[in-house]
Design a protein around this motif. Sequence first.
Motif, short mmCIF file in Angstrom:
data_model
loop_
_atom_site.label_atom_id
_atom_site.label_comp_id
_atom_site.label_asym_id
_atom_site.label_seq_id
_atom_site.Cartn_x
_atom_site.Cartn_y
_atom_site.Cartn_z
N GLY A 79 0.80 -1.19 0.06
CA GLY A 79 0.14 0.17 0.01
C GLY A 79 0.86 1.33 -0.07
N GLU A 80 2.22 1.00 -0.18
CA GLU A 80 2.81 2.51 -0.09
C GLU A 80 2.96 3.24 -1.47
OE1 GLU A 80 4.45 3.69 2.43
OE2 GLU A 80 4.09 2.10 3.66
N GLY A 81 2.76 2.57 -2.50
CA GLY A 81 2.72 2.95 -3.79
C GLY A 81 4.01 3.76 -4.13
N ARG A 82 5.34 3.60 -3.69
CA ARG A 82 6.38 4.40 -4.13
C ARG A 82 7.41 3.34 -4.41
NH1 ARG A 82 5.25 6.99 0.92
NH2 ARG A 82 6.93 5.86 2.04
N GLY A 83 7.98 3.39 -5.72
CA GLY A 83 8.94 2.72 -6.33
C GLY A 83 8.71 1.36 -6.08
N LEU A 84 9.76 0.37 -5.65
CA LEU A 84 9.78 -1.20 -5.82
C LEU A 84 9.09 -1.56 -4.57
CD1 LEU A 84 13.35 -2.05 -7.68
CD2 LEU A 84 10.98 -1.98 -8.55
N HIS A 85 9.12 -0.70 -3.58
CA HIS A 85 8.50 -1.18 -2.30
C HIS A 85 7.06 -1.64 -2.50
CE1 HIS A 85 7.98 -1.60 1.92
NE2 HIS A 85 7.33 -0.84 2.10
N ASP A 86 6.32 -1.00 -3.54
CA ASP A 86 4.99 -1.19 -3.72
C ASP A 86 4.89 -2.88 -4.19
OD1 ASP A 86 2.20 -0.71 -6.15
OD2 ASP A 86 2.18 -1.05 -3.90
N ARG A 87 5.82 -3.55 -4.86
CA ARG A 87 6.01 -4.83 -5.35
C ARG A 87 6.24 -5.90 -4.21
NH1 ARG A 87 3.99 -3.31 -10.08
NH2 ARG A 87 4.99 -1.59 -10.97
N SER A 88 6.44 -5.84 -3.22
CA SER A 88 6.21 -6.64 -1.86
C SER A 88 5.00 -6.95 -1.60
CB SER A 88 7.17 -6.06 -0.79
OG SER A 88 8.43 -5.77 -1.15
N VAL A 89 4.70 -7.88 -1.31
CA VAL A 89 3.29 -8.58 -0.59
C VAL A 89 3.40 -8.11 0.94
CG1 VAL A 89 3.01 -10.42 -2.23
CG2 VAL A 89 4.34 -10.81 -0.07
N TYR A 90 1.88 -8.04 1.29
CA TYR A 90 1.63 -7.65 2.43
C TYR A 90 1.84 -8.66 3.61
CZ TYR A 90 -1.30 -5.66 6.47
OH TYR A 90 -1.74 -5.27 7.55
N ARG A 91 2.70 -8.30 4.81
CA ARG A 91 2.90 -9.33 5.86
C ARG A 91 2.36 -8.84 7.13
NH1 ARG A 91 7.17 -10.30 1.96
NH2 ARG A 91 7.68 -12.47 1.56
N ASP A 92 2.31 -9.78 8.15
CA ASP A 92 2.03 -9.39 9.70
C ASP A 92 3.71 -9.08 10.19
OD1 ASP A 92 3.33 -11.76 10.15
OD2 ASP A 92 1.12 -12.84 10.59
N SER A 93 3.45 -8.63 11.34
CA SER A 93 4.57 -8.42 12.22
C SER A 93 5.46 -9.39 12.54
CB SER A 93 4.29 -7.79 13.51
OG SER A 93 3.26 -8.80 14.25
N GLU A 94 5.18 -10.84 12.09
CA GLU A 94 5.97 -11.97 12.26
C GLU A 94 6.71 -12.42 10.87
OE1 GLU A 94 4.58 -15.10 15.28
OE2 GLU A 94 2.70 -13.96 15.00
N GLY A 95 6.34 -11.77 9.90
CA GLY A 95 6.71 -12.13 8.41
C GLY A 95 5.79 -13.05 7.72
N PHE A 96 4.69 -13.36 8.23
CA PHE A 96 3.96 -14.20 7.60
C PHE A 96 2.95 -13.35 6.55
CE2 PHE A 96 4.74 -16.83 11.53
CZ PHE A 96 5.39 -17.94 10.79
N LEU A 97 2.61 -14.02 5.54
CA LEU A 97 1.55 -13.24 4.64
C LEU A 97 0.37 -13.06 5.34
CD1 LEU A 97 2.08 -15.07 1.06
CD2 LEU A 97 3.42 -13.10 2.06
N ALA A 98 -0.36 -12.03 4.99
CA ALA A 98 -1.69 -11.80 5.48
C ALA A 98 -2.42 -10.76 4.56
CB ALA A 98 -1.51 -10.96 6.74
N ILE A 99 -3.96 -11.03 4.45
CA ILE A 99 -4.47 -10.09 3.68
C ILE A 99 -5.35 -9.17 4.66
CG2 ILE A 99 -6.43 -10.20 2.31
CD1 ILE A 99 -4.18 -12.11 1.49
N PRO A 100 -4.91 -7.81 4.16
CA PRO A 100 -5.64 -6.53 4.96
C PRO A 100 -6.97 -6.65 5.20
CG PRO A 100 -4.13 -6.06 3.17
CD PRO A 100 -4.21 -7.42 2.92
N GLY A 101 -7.34 -6.26 6.51
CA GLY A 101 -8.99 -6.22 6.65
C GLY A 101 -9.57 -5.26 5.77
N SER A 102 -8.92 -4.24 5.54
CA SER A 102 -9.26 -3.01 4.45
C SER A 102 -9.75 -3.62 3.37
CB SER A 102 -8.40 -1.79 4.57
OG SER A 102 -7.17 -2.23 4.22
N THR A 103 -8.87 -4.66 2.61
CA THR A 103 -9.10 -5.11 1.45
C THR A 103 -10.43 -6.04 1.41
OG1 THR A 103 -6.83 -5.15 0.86
CG2 THR A 103 -8.21 -6.65 -0.16
N ILE A 104 -10.44 -6.78 2.40
CA ILE A 104 -11.67 -7.78 2.53
C ILE A 104 -13.00 -6.71 2.71
CG2 ILE A 104 -12.98 -9.34 4.08
CD1 ILE A 104 -10.50 -10.40 2.74
#
Length: 253
Positions: free
Chosen positions: A23-48
Amino acid sequence: MKVQSIDIRYSLQFLSPFHCGVGEGRGLHDRSVYRDSEGFLAIPGSTIKGLVRNNCESLARLYGVSVIGPHLPQGKDERKRYVKSILSKYDIIYALLGSPWHPGTVFFDDASLDEEWRMYFTDSKSGEHNLRTQRWQVEERSRVSINRHTKTADEGGLFTSEYGKRGLGFRGNIYGSYSYLSDTYNPPLPLLVLTAGLEMIDSIGAETSVGCGRCQVKIESLQIDGKSKDVTEVLSQLNELEYLHLAVEGWGT
Protein backbone atom coordinates in the motif's frame (compact mmCIF):
# COMPACT_ATOMS: atom_id res chain seq x y z
CA MET A 1 -34.28 0.90 15.79
CA LYS A 2 -32.81 -2.45 16.86
CA VAL A 3 -29.14 -3.40 17.18
CA GLN A 4 -27.68 -6.84 16.62
CA SER A 5 -24.11 -7.97 17.34
CA ILE A 6 -22.29 -10.45 15.12
CA ASP A 7 -19.08 -12.46 15.11
CA ILE A 8 -18.13 -14.20 11.87
CA ARG A 9 -15.13 -16.52 11.48
CA TYR A 10 -14.23 -17.47 7.92
CA SER A 11 -11.58 -19.33 5.96
CA LEU A 12 -10.02 -18.21 2.70
CA GLN A 13 -8.02 -20.37 0.29
CA PHE A 14 -6.23 -19.12 -2.81
CA LEU A 15 -6.66 -21.07 -6.04
CA SER A 16 -3.97 -19.12 -7.89
CA PRO A 17 -0.92 -16.97 -7.02
CA PHE A 18 -1.92 -13.62 -5.50
CA HIS A 19 -0.49 -10.18 -4.81
CA CYS A 20 -1.75 -7.95 -2.00
CA GLY A 21 0.66 -5.02 -1.94
CA VAL A 22 1.89 -3.12 1.09
CA GLY A 23 0.00 0.00 0.00
CA GLU A 24 2.94 2.39 -0.11
CA GLY A 25 2.81 2.95 -3.86
CA ARG A 26 6.36 4.26 -4.00
CA GLY A 27 8.98 2.63 -6.18
CA LEU A 28 9.76 -1.07 -5.90
CA HIS A 29 8.47 -1.21 -2.32
CA ASP A 30 5.00 -1.53 -3.80
CA ARG A 31 6.04 -4.84 -5.40
CA SER A 32 6.32 -6.58 -2.01
CA VAL A 33 3.41 -8.53 -0.58
CA TYR A 34 1.63 -7.62 2.65
CA ARG A 35 2.97 -9.39 5.76
CA ASP A 36 2.16 -9.33 9.47
CA SER A 37 4.61 -8.40 12.23
CA GLU A 38 6.03 -11.95 12.27
CA GLY A 39 6.78 -12.00 8.57
CA PHE A 40 3.87 -14.21 7.54
CA LEU A 41 1.62 -13.30 4.62
CA ALA A 42 -1.69 -11.69 5.55
CA ILE A 43 -4.69 -10.18 3.76
CA PRO A 44 -5.52 -6.63 4.94
CA GLY A 45 -8.87 -6.29 6.64
CA SER A 46 -9.46 -3.11 4.65
CA THR A 47 -9.15 -5.13 1.43
CA ILE A 48 -11.74 -7.65 2.63
CA LYS A 49 -14.08 -4.85 3.73
CA GLY A 50 -13.82 -3.10 0.36
CA LEU A 51 -14.67 -6.30 -1.50
CA VAL A 52 -17.56 -7.09 0.83
CA ARG A 53 -18.93 -3.56 0.43
CA ASN A 54 -18.73 -3.80 -3.36
CA ASN A 55 -20.53 -7.16 -3.30
CA CYS A 56 -23.21 -5.88 -0.89
CA GLU A 57 -23.85 -2.87 -3.14
CA SER A 58 -24.14 -5.20 -6.16
CA LEU A 59 -26.65 -7.35 -4.29
CA ALA A 60 -28.69 -4.31 -3.32
CA ARG A 61 -28.81 -3.11 -6.94
CA LEU A 62 -29.69 -6.62 -8.12
CA TYR A 63 -32.74 -6.63 -5.86
CA GLY A 64 -33.88 -3.13 -6.87
CA VAL A 65 -32.43 -1.07 -4.02
CA SER A 66 -30.88 2.30 -4.92
CA VAL A 67 -27.28 2.50 -3.70
CA ILE A 68 -25.95 5.94 -2.83
CA GLY A 69 -22.25 5.07 -2.57
CA PRO A 70 -19.64 5.87 0.09
CA HIS A 71 -18.27 9.16 -1.31
CA LEU A 72 -19.62 12.70 -1.28
CA PRO A 73 -20.43 14.17 -4.74
CA GLN A 74 -18.38 17.16 -5.85
CA GLY A 75 -21.09 19.55 -7.02
CA LYS A 76 -23.07 21.65 -4.51
CA ASP A 77 -26.50 20.68 -5.89
CA GLU A 78 -25.52 17.03 -6.14
CA ARG A 79 -24.27 17.14 -2.57
CA LYS A 80 -27.59 18.59 -1.33
CA ARG A 81 -29.54 15.84 -3.08
CA TYR A 82 -27.10 13.29 -1.67
CA VAL A 83 -27.58 14.49 1.93
CA LYS A 84 -31.37 14.67 1.51
CA SER A 85 -31.44 11.15 0.14
CA ILE A 86 -29.45 9.55 2.95
CA LEU A 87 -31.41 11.42 5.64
CA SER A 88 -34.78 10.42 4.20
CA LYS A 89 -34.42 6.66 4.62
CA TYR A 90 -32.58 3.83 6.29
CA ASP A 91 -29.60 2.75 4.18
CA ILE A 92 -28.73 -0.93 4.59
CA ILE A 93 -25.16 -0.52 3.28
CA TYR A 94 -24.44 2.42 5.58
CA ALA A 95 -25.89 0.51 8.54
CA LEU A 96 -23.44 -2.31 7.88
CA LEU A 97 -20.31 -0.57 6.64
CA GLY A 98 -20.49 3.10 7.53
CA SER A 99 -21.07 6.40 5.74
CA PRO A 100 -19.19 9.71 5.31
CA TRP A 101 -20.82 10.91 8.55
CA HIS A 102 -20.76 7.77 10.67
CA PRO A 103 -17.98 5.19 10.80
CA GLY A 104 -18.98 1.58 10.37
CA THR A 105 -19.56 -0.53 13.47
CA VAL A 106 -18.71 -3.81 11.73
CA PHE A 107 -14.96 -4.42 11.89
CA PHE A 108 -12.68 -6.51 9.69
CA ASP A 109 -9.46 -7.93 11.10
CA ASP A 110 -6.58 -8.88 8.82
CA ALA A 111 -6.90 -12.46 7.59
CA SER A 112 -3.92 -14.37 9.04
CA LEU A 113 -2.10 -17.31 7.54
CA ASP A 114 -3.66 -20.57 8.69
CA GLU A 115 -1.99 -22.13 11.74
CA GLU A 116 -0.98 -25.28 9.83
CA TRP A 117 0.83 -23.19 7.23
CA ARG A 118 2.48 -21.09 9.95
CA MET A 119 3.82 -24.26 11.56
CA TYR A 120 5.02 -25.51 8.20
CA PHE A 121 7.04 -22.34 7.64
CA THR A 122 8.54 -22.38 11.15
CA ASP A 123 9.34 -26.06 11.65
CA SER A 124 12.94 -25.42 12.66
CA LYS A 125 14.54 -23.86 15.73
CA SER A 126 17.10 -22.12 13.56
CA GLY A 127 16.28 -18.46 13.01
CA GLU A 128 18.13 -18.50 9.70
CA HIS A 129 16.16 -21.51 8.54
CA ASN A 130 12.93 -19.87 9.67
CA LEU A 131 13.70 -16.85 7.49
CA ARG A 132 14.39 -19.13 4.55
CA THR A 133 11.20 -21.13 5.01
CA GLN A 134 9.11 -17.97 5.33
CA ARG A 135 10.44 -16.96 1.93
CA TRP A 136 8.83 -20.12 0.60
CA GLN A 137 5.47 -18.39 1.04
CA VAL A 138 6.14 -16.35 -2.10
CA GLU A 139 7.33 -16.72 -5.65
CA GLU A 140 8.90 -13.97 -7.71
CA ARG A 141 7.99 -13.04 -11.26
CA SER A 142 9.88 -10.62 -13.48
CA ARG A 143 7.86 -8.41 -15.77
CA VAL A 144 8.32 -5.39 -17.98
CA SER A 145 6.30 -2.18 -18.06
CA ILE A 146 4.74 -1.48 -21.49
CA ASN A 147 4.22 2.07 -22.73
CA ARG A 148 0.53 2.54 -23.56
CA HIS A 149 1.23 4.82 -26.48
CA THR A 150 4.15 3.12 -28.22
CA LYS A 151 3.22 -0.44 -27.15
CA THR A 152 6.89 -1.07 -26.45
CA ALA A 153 8.84 -1.70 -23.26
CA ASP A 154 9.59 1.37 -21.16
CA GLU A 155 13.24 2.17 -20.58
CA GLY A 156 14.18 0.82 -17.14
CA GLY A 157 10.74 -0.81 -16.95
CA LEU A 158 11.91 -4.27 -15.89
CA PHE A 159 10.71 -5.13 -12.39
CA THR A 160 10.13 -8.11 -10.12
CA SER A 161 7.02 -8.67 -8.00
CA GLU A 162 6.28 -11.04 -5.15
CA TYR A 163 3.24 -13.31 -5.30
CA GLY A 164 1.81 -15.46 -2.54
CA LYS A 165 1.76 -19.09 -3.57
CA ARG A 166 -1.35 -20.90 -4.74
CA GLY A 167 -2.98 -23.08 -2.11
CA LEU A 168 -2.20 -20.96 0.94
CA GLY A 169 -5.05 -20.71 3.44
CA PHE A 170 -6.03 -17.86 5.76
CA ARG A 171 -8.43 -17.27 8.65
CA GLY A 172 -10.30 -14.03 9.24
CA ASN A 173 -12.73 -12.46 11.70
CA ILE A 174 -15.57 -9.97 11.17
CA TYR A 175 -17.31 -8.62 14.27
CA GLY A 176 -19.29 -5.70 15.63
CA SER A 177 -22.92 -4.62 15.38
CA TYR A 178 -25.42 -3.06 12.99
CA SER A 179 -28.84 -1.48 13.21
CA TYR A 180 -32.04 -2.71 11.62
CA LEU A 181 -35.67 -1.67 11.77
CA SER A 182 -37.87 -4.75 11.49
CA ASP A 183 -38.38 -8.17 13.06
CA THR A 184 -40.39 -9.24 10.02
CA TYR A 185 -37.44 -11.10 8.53
CA ASN A 186 -35.51 -13.71 10.50
CA PRO A 187 -32.56 -13.63 10.15
CA PRO A 188 -32.54 -9.85 9.53
CA LEU A 189 -31.89 -8.83 5.94
CA PRO A 190 -28.68 -6.88 6.77
CA LEU A 191 -27.16 -10.14 8.08
CA LEU A 192 -28.10 -11.97 4.88
CA VAL A 193 -26.59 -9.18 2.76
CA LEU A 194 -23.36 -9.25 4.78
CA THR A 195 -22.89 -13.04 4.75
CA ALA A 196 -23.73 -13.24 1.05
CA GLY A 197 -21.33 -10.38 0.28
CA LEU A 198 -18.54 -12.21 2.10
CA GLU A 199 -19.05 -15.56 0.40
CA MET A 200 -19.31 -13.85 -3.01
CA ILE A 201 -15.61 -12.94 -2.88
CA ASP A 202 -13.87 -14.90 -5.62
CA SER A 203 -10.69 -12.89 -6.21
CA ILE A 204 -8.44 -10.66 -4.12
CA GLY A 205 -5.55 -8.33 -4.84
CA ALA A 206 -3.86 -7.10 -8.00
CA GLU A 207 -3.93 -8.50 -11.53
CA THR A 208 -7.16 -10.44 -11.13
CA SER A 209 -7.87 -9.82 -14.83
CA VAL A 210 -5.02 -12.18 -15.73
CA GLY A 211 -6.03 -14.88 -13.26
CA CYS A 212 -4.19 -13.86 -10.12
CA GLY A 213 -5.86 -13.83 -6.72
CA ARG A 214 -8.61 -16.39 -7.39
CA CYS A 215 -9.91 -17.64 -4.08
CA GLN A 216 -12.66 -19.39 -2.17
CA VAL A 217 -14.27 -18.00 1.01
CA LYS A 218 -16.22 -20.12 3.47
CA ILE A 219 -17.95 -18.97 6.67
CA GLU A 220 -16.84 -21.38 9.40
CA SER A 221 -18.85 -20.05 12.36
CA LEU A 222 -21.43 -17.37 13.09
CA GLN A 223 -22.56 -15.86 16.37
CA ILE A 224 -25.52 -13.50 16.66
CA ASP A 225 -25.93 -11.62 19.95
CA GLY A 226 -23.47 -14.04 21.53
CA LYS A 227 -25.35 -17.18 20.42
CA SER A 228 -24.00 -19.63 17.85
CA LYS A 229 -26.07 -20.01 14.69
CA ASP A 230 -26.04 -22.71 12.04
CA VAL A 231 -24.27 -21.09 9.08
CA THR A 232 -25.87 -23.47 6.59
CA GLU A 233 -29.34 -22.62 7.88
CA VAL A 234 -28.70 -18.88 7.62
CA LEU A 235 -27.28 -19.10 4.10
CA SER A 236 -30.17 -21.33 3.01
CA GLN A 237 -32.47 -18.34 3.51
CA LEU A 238 -30.71 -16.08 1.01
CA ASN A 239 -33.81 -16.29 -1.16
CA GLU A 240 -35.36 -13.86 1.37
CA LEU A 241 -33.30 -11.14 -0.32
CA GLU A 242 -35.93 -10.99 -3.05
CA TYR A 243 -37.96 -8.95 -0.54
CA LEU A 244 -35.12 -6.49 0.04
CA HIS A 245 -36.60 -3.78 -2.18
CA LEU A 246 -39.99 -3.94 -0.44
CA ALA A 247 -38.35 -3.92 2.98
CA VAL A 248 -36.17 -0.89 2.24
CA GLU A 249 -39.19 1.01 0.91
CA GLY A 250 -40.95 0.29 4.20
CA TRP A 251 -37.93 1.55 6.16
CA GLY A 252 -38.22 5.11 4.88
CA THR A 253 -38.35 7.74 7.62
